[in-house]
Design an enzyme around this catalytic site. Sequence first.
Site, short mmCIF file in Angstrom:
data_model
loop_
_atom_site.label_atom_id
_atom_site.label_comp_id
_atom_site.label_asym_id
_atom_site.label_seq_id
_atom_site.Cartn_x
_atom_site.Cartn_y
_atom_site.Cartn_z
N LYS A 1 0.93 -1.19 -0.17
CA LYS A 1 0.09 0.10 -0.06
C LYS A 1 0.85 1.07 0.04
CE LYS A 1 -3.91 1.77 2.84
NZ LYS A 1 -4.72 1.64 4.03
N SER B 1 -9.57 1.30 3.42
CA SER B 1 -8.69 2.37 2.59
C SER B 1 -7.73 1.49 1.92
CB SER B 1 -8.10 3.31 3.19
OG SER B 1 -7.12 2.91 4.03
N SER C 1 -9.65 -0.53 7.86
CA SER C 1 -9.03 -0.42 6.66
C SER C 1 -8.47 -1.68 5.96
CB SER C 1 -8.05 0.70 6.41
OG SER C 1 -8.78 2.06 6.17
#
Length: 295
Positions: free
Chosen positions: A111, A192, A216
């Site tokens: 990420k 997220s 997330s």
Amino acid sequence: MRPSYIRDALLASVVAGNGAMALSGRNGTTCTYPKLYDAKLEDLTGGLESGCFTSVDLVKTYLARIDEVNDQLHAVLEVNPDALDIAAQLDAERAAGHTRGPLHGIPILVKDNIATCDKMNNTAGSYALLGAKVPRDSPTVAKLRAAGAVILGKTNLSQWAQYRSNNGTSGWSSVGGQVYGPYYPHEDPYGSSSGSGVASALGLAFASLGTETHGSIVMPSNRAHCVGIKPSVGLTSRYLVVPISLHQDTVGPIARSVRDAATVLSVIAGADEYDSYTSAIPNGGVLPDYLRARQ
Ligand SMILES: *[C@@H]1O[C@H](CO)[C@@H](O)[C@H](O)[C@H]1NC(C)=O
Ligand SMILES: *[C@@H]1O[C@H](CO)[C@@H](O)[C@H](O)[C@H]1NC(C)=O
Ligand SMILES: CC(=O)N[C@H]1CO[C@H](CO)[C@@H](O)[C@@H]1O
């Protein structure tokens, strides 16, 4: 009905050039090529060990896979321009009889709020950070590299890991655009760690790293039908991860099976001098063998 981007003959076509089902390895070994979207670690390491394919083959295949779907899904923000060279180096090490760890030669996506000290950007999806450099890899990335993983690229995310506003759109960032879920057109991927969930689901890498402050990892993993592990705060270092909450942030894996997620967790967990929360790991910092916790 499966959308057109869920198809898979890529590894065979990259390795054999013809999409053949069976691949030949050393000493007459034959392997059935794994489908990237349900390949388990043992399928990938088995093929590497028997010489049916190389880490360079895997990187080429995953890059082709990213190319195939990213225009529609925007799951990957950028790819590592050095990934093929790193894979070649790891192939050479394996050929010389040395493997670094369980993930030797295995491509993983990270990420984009987790910093890497390489040619890639560390943006958390925001143009404010474009071009920002860090002095070293974030510890979870450093541990992945030490275990032999190829950091294949950075995944798209809800910008600033969803803390851009109270009602930000899941999976949207200004740098990477809108991530869409893998199962039907324009599906909400949740956030997220949206790109990480989609990437693991569709086999854009073996597995990915996400981060969680409040849902997330688990929410996009759920939406992508993957296994996300949200580690206890302090089990994985947050140093050089764009922060939201000292008390809640954590870094964890998203993979396609419990065992594979546990393997990645066992690599990235552990004490780190730059995140004092990791000094609270019980049992003197000795981690349990997560892979033995199966029954
Ligand atoms: C990082 O961002 C810069 C600025 O947009 C871009 O030129 C560069 O290609 C990016 N790096 C990679 C590896 O994509
Ligand atoms: C998002 O929040 C802002 C500020 O609270 C509000 O004005 C706006 O209507 C909200 N938008 C949506 C789509 O809920
Ligand atoms: C690797 C890759 O496909 N990156 C893309 C990420 O999203 C931005 C915006 O949609 C594209 O410009 C990049 O090419």
